[in-house]
Motif scaffolding. Structure first.
Motif, PDB file in Angstrom:
ATOM      1  N   ALA A  33       3.266 -13.401  39.398  1.00 48.04           N
ATOM      2  CA  ALA A  33       4.417 -13.601  40.275  1.00 48.04           C
ATOM      3  C   ALA A  33       5.577 -14.115  39.449  1.00 48.04           C
ATOM      4  O   ALA A  33       5.444 -14.375  38.238  1.00 48.04           O
ATOM      5  CB  ALA A  33       4.074 -14.570  41.403  1.00 48.04           C
TER       6      ALA A  33
ATOM      7  N   TYR B  80       8.995 -16.874  39.985  1.00 48.54           N
ATOM      8  CA  TYR B  80       9.707 -17.814  40.842  1.00 48.54           C
ATOM      9  C   TYR B  80      10.865 -18.433  40.063  1.00 48.54           C
ATOM     10  O   TYR B  80      10.833 -18.510  38.822  1.00 48.54           O
ATOM     11  CB  TYR B  80       8.780 -18.935  41.327  1.00 48.54           C
TER      12      TYR B  80
ATOM     13  N   VAL C 191       1.065 -14.573  47.510  1.00 51.73           N
ATOM     14  CA  VAL C 191       2.417 -15.116  47.383  1.00 51.73           C
ATOM     15  C   VAL C 191       2.409 -16.504  48.012  1.00 51.73           C
ATOM     16  O   VAL C 191       2.013 -16.670  49.171  1.00 51.73           O
ATOM     17  CB  VAL C 191       3.460 -14.221  48.081  1.00 51.73           C
TER      18      VAL C 191
ATOM     19  N   LEU D  80       9.196 -13.102  50.593  1.00 46.91           N
ATOM     20  CA  LEU D  80       8.156 -12.120  50.323  1.00 46.91           C
ATOM     21  C   LEU D  80       8.742 -10.879  49.653  1.00 46.91           C
ATOM     22  O   LEU D  80       8.125 -10.313  48.752  1.00 46.91           O
ATOM     23  CB  LEU D  80       7.448 -11.732  51.625  1.00 46.91           C
TER      24      LEU D  80
ATOM     25  N   GLN E 221       8.974 -10.822  45.915  1.00 46.59           N
ATOM     26  CA  GLN E 221       7.749 -10.712  45.124  1.00 46.59           C
ATOM     27  C   GLN E 221       7.205  -9.283  45.072  1.00 46.59           C
ATOM     28  O   GLN E 221       6.142  -9.059  44.496  1.00 46.59           O
ATOM     29  CB  GLN E 221       6.681 -11.650  45.698  1.00 46.59           C
TER      30      GLN E 221
END
Length: 891
Positions: free
Chosen positions: A396, A398, A570, A659, A662
């Motif tokens: 992922a 961030y 996620v 969401l 991602q």
């Protein structure tokens, strides 16, 4: 008084009888009822009834259609059955009465005889339609694709949606017409040959009836030949040169099919003329002979063999180039490969510092840790309780401390098979250990010989960078989770939850209520578990959570979607979600090359020649809610399903931004596309036939190098510079040097954009200059004496050296290879530890514990070698300098 007692007994008996009937009906319909409850709990109750309605309306309509075909033909035949009453008088009273009853039964007993007979035949004929009702939905609802096939000029949607249904209808109509024709002929023959009476001419109506059935049967057979033509588009006899029809199929077999159609219709017409008028025998025989020759010539390999030997083989490219081009164009369109951008690069070592300030600031996104080995670290260091397990490591990105950073993460799910066998009882399985808890997150890049750095860890969800999860409980995940009953009366102690006693206080909306004894009984029958019915720990507000594996959950809702093998978690401030990439596929795209893949939870490989990543599916790990978002609205398959099931598939703009940020390019899709494009990038038929530039997936120690995700900054190539990409190197087939770097990208997690797009860029290296491939770099590492001595030293201290995946990164006009080195104990406890990072560029190999320090040493060695720019041929015309490979900078 007696009357009152009798009345009460009757009322009681009626109540008991009604209860028994309801109970028996409930037991008989248990699966149906529970399935409806489950759909309704997910807010898909209307979708459930719509699926049921489509299935039985379509299938029932087909059954009714065939019933009327049989019944009306039998009824019409019974009208033409004649009775010779004088014949019965000659047989005597007894025998004459018996024959009269028999004939009258066929003549006037249509409702008693022909109705059940027609119904039985109709059901048998319609059985295939019950199995293919989903295909019939696309036939009814899917729009045109807007692309025509290159052979017959039909829209490709005809082949994907109409052709299979027409083929099925033709086959079943042919069976029905043959049965009806034979049955009607038998009825007439019984009257005029077996039943008593003088031999007489058949009535005119009977002859017209039979003639009509013969004509209809002939037309259906002719339709079958017309449909059979389209089957030529899927022939694979020319593999491995190309897929689809070639010169022989379209210049030899196709004319024979048309000849067979015309002579068949002519022969049927001539036969009817001969039967009714007694002339035309010569024409009939001639047409039958020509029809037989047309069929036989297609079955004999001698003539096609001569054409292939003396016409095709001496001039394969010239003769087959049109058909190879058809195959190339169709395959690129079917696999969504038309818009690939290719950037040609002349390789050479960079003429500036690799580790400039911009690159130095973004080293933290190079994914040093392998998910394969990181999974063992998570299990050992963050499993904490025996009933927790990490099903896999996901990637992922961030925004952390103001910068976009790539991370590894994994959800902590429940798996009570790890408990002692005596603890694996019914209460623990279904009432106590009902959920997992939280996740772990680590940065993608770390240095060796340093403790593991954590962004989110422990059951306290400790985080130094601001990760929080309001409801971290995981009731739905990748594990094969049994059904759970929550809330319940058990006193749950020591099991982590955002509630102090999670099973007692479950506040989610997931699950089907068990609010009555009747529901409890049905669930006991459904799960085949009597303990559920007799347990005293189930409350009136308890809910049954089942189909908790996210893939099983999706397949129960939408079995017509194929699912990617890599679902990913996620983490959001509210709760944890799962995202699953879903594909629409078809095996009937005309002239397109066939692929074979086993999708998630499929029992067998699936063949297809058309694929789109049309849907992104989001599953709430706490409530189990399932939402479908359309990622490719141009796909005609998903358009058809959206029309058939309004409200199920949502627009991508409706997905929550956290969401949507991602989303990624799925691995299964990229791997399938590259396996096709490895050959089909050669769009010139001559090159395509030669296969001189065919690519292959690189092998390192007999293992295919898998694509990896990387959060990058591309200076050239993709529409947006900030991207989350899949990188996959390709080598020439049979060779080890690097030919191309394929990069599949999606927008990075910034900007809050509401649309979703994906694209592929290929950085293609010049064939005139050697660029080391992954296996060659691996060999250079093996041959480095300093590295070999260090590996030998580590192997002697109760540990074992593991080399991770090779990461391939473009830098300028060269390629940087990164490979992590781990040490793992030879004992029973396996906790891989990152020790070193190997860097390689231009035949230089460096190993260091620090990624940044290793880059500095690599730069020093490259300075000693000096820039290596391949000289231009002296006779080459003066041209602008070749473009540099757009540098991929980790974000």
């Amino acid at each position: 008084m007696q009357n009152w007692k009798r009345l009460l007994m009757l009322i009681a008996a009626a109540i008991i009888g009604l209860a028994v009937v309801l109970l028996a009906s409930g037991i008989a319909l248990t699966n149906f009822i529970v399935d409806y409850w489950w759909h309704d709990e997910l807010d898909y109750g209307g979708y459930f009834w719509l699926k049921l309605l489509y299935r039985y309306i379509l299938s029932g309509s087909v059954t009714l259609f065939f019933f009327f075909i049989f019944f009306l033909n039998f009824w019409a035949a019974s009208r033409y059955l004649g009775i010779d009453e004088t014949a019965f008088t000659r047989l005597g009273h007894t025998e004459g009465t018996r024959y009269r009853r028999l004939l009258k039964l066929f003549q006037t007993g249509s409702l008693r005889v022909y109705t059940p007979l027609s119904l039985i035949l109709a059901i048998l004929i319609a059985i295939p339609f019950y199995k293919q009702w989903n295909a019939a939905l696309l036939f009814l609802f899917a729009p045109s694709a807007g692309v025509t096939d290159p052979v017959f000029g039909n829209d490709v949607s005809f082949y994907m949606f109409s052709y299979p249904i027409f083929t099925l209808i033709q086959r079943e109509l042919l069976i029905a017409s043959v049965i009806a024709t034979l049955a009607i002929a038998l009825l007439y023959w019984l009257e005029h040959r077996l039943l008593p009476g003088e031999k007489r001419e058949w009535p005119l109506g009977a002859r017209i009836h039979l003639s009509g059935l013969v004509i209809i049967t002939a037309l259906i057979v002719a339709w079958g030949f017309i449909l059979y033509r389209f089957g030529l588009l899927y022939t694979d006899v020319h593999e491995p040169q190309f897929f689809g029809p070639g010169f022989i199929e379209l210049r030899y077999h196709l004319p024979l099919i048309w000849l067979a159609i015309l002579t068949l219709l002519g022969a049927v017409a001539a036969s009817l003329i001969y039967v009714h008028r007694g002339n035309g025998l010569t024409a009939l025989v001639s047409l039958v002979l020509i029809f037989s020759v047309a069929l036989g010539a297609r079955k004999i390999d001698f003539i096609p063999g001569l054409i292939d030997r003396f016409v095709v083989k001496p001039n394969p490219v010239k003769i087959e180039q049109e058909f190879m081009r058809n195959n190339i164009n169709a395959t690129l369109a079917a696999y969504d490969l038309n818009d690939i951008k290719i950037i040609d690069v002349m390789p050479g070592l960079p003429n500036r510092d690799i580790l400039d300030q911009a690159f130095r600031e973004h080293l933290y996104n190079i994914p040093v840790w392998d998910p394969e080995y990181l999974d063992d670290v998570y299990q050992q260091m963050q499993g904490i309780r025996p009933y927790y397990r990490f099903p896999g490591v996901d990637i992922a990105r961030y925004v952390i401390n103001g910068r976009l950073e790539q991370v590894n993460l994994s959800s902590r799910e429940v798996n009570i098979t790890k408990l002692p066998s005596e603890a694996q009882n019914w209460e623990n399985t279904h009432l106590r250990y009902t959920h997992g808890y939280g996740a772990v997150i680590t940065p993608a890049a770390q240095d060796g010989e340093t403790p593991m750095k954590w962004f989110l860890r422990d059951l306290t969800l400790q985080s130094g960078v601001g990760f929080t999860v309001e409801k971290p409980d995981i009731y739905f995940g990748e594990e094969n989770l049994p059904y759970a009953i929550v809330p319940n009366r058990l006193s749950v102690v020591g099991i982590s939850s955002f509630d102090e006693e999670s099973s007692y206080n479950y506040t989610g909306s997931g699950g089907v209520p068990i609010s009555s004894l009747f529901r409890r009984l049905l669930f006991s029958i459904y799960f085949r578990d009597e303990k559920l019915f007799f347990s005293v720990n189930i409350r009136g507000d308890s809910r049954a959570l089942f189909r908790r594996n996210i893939i099983d959950r999706i397949k129960s809702l939408t079995p017509y979607l194929s699912l990617d093998n890599d679902p990913y978690a996620v983490v959001t401030p509210k709760r944890i979600y799962w995202i699953v990439d879903a594909y629409t596929t078809s095996g009937l795209y005309p002239v397109s090359k066939t692929s074979v893949t086993r999708f998630n939870r499929d029992s067998e490989d699936k063949q297809f020649n058309y694929i789109r990543n049309s849907v992104k599916i989001v599953i709430d790990a706490f409530d189990g809610n399932v939402d479908y978002y359309v990622a490719n609205p141009n796909d005609p398959i998903i358009q058809g399903y959206r029309k058939a099931y309004p409200g199920v598939f949502k627009d991508m703009s409706a997905m929550p931004p956290m969401l949507r940020e991602q989303l990624r390019y799925p691995k299964d899709m990229f791997t399938t596309q590259m396996s096709i494009y490895a050959r089909y990038h050669q769009t010139d038929p001559a090159l395509f036939f030669q296969q001189a530039e065919t690519w292959d997936f690189p092998l390192v120690n007999d293992s295919i190098l898998k694509p990896f995700y990387f959060t990058t900054y591309l200076l050239e190539g993709l529409r947006e510079p900030e991207n989350f990409v899949l990188i996959n190197p390709m080598t020439p087939i049979g060779r080890s040097n690097l030919s191309v770097l394929a990069v599949a990208g999606t927008p990075a997690a910034r900007g809050g954009r509401t649309d979703f797009f994906k694209e592929i860029v290929l950085y293609r290296f010049s064939r005139e200059v050697q660029v080391e491939g992954p296996s060659q770099v691996s060999a250079l590492i093996d041959q480095d004496p300093e590295i070999a001595r260090q590996f030998a030293l580590w192997d002697q201290k109760g540990s074992h050296v593991l080399r991770g995946r090779i990461i391939v990164l473009p830098v300028g006009r060269s390629v940087l290879y990164v490979q992590p080195v781990y040490i793992v104990s030879t004992g029973t406890t396996r906790i891989p530890e990152l020790q070193r990072i190997i860097l390689s560029m231009g035949n230089v190999v460096i190993m260091d514990a620090s990624l940044e320090r290793g880059m500095e040493r690599l730069q020093e060695r490259l300075r000693e070698i000096g820039p290596q720019v391949p000289p231009s041929p002296p006779t080459a015309p003066v041209e602008p300098p070749p473009p540099q490979l757009p540098e991929i900078r980790p974000m």
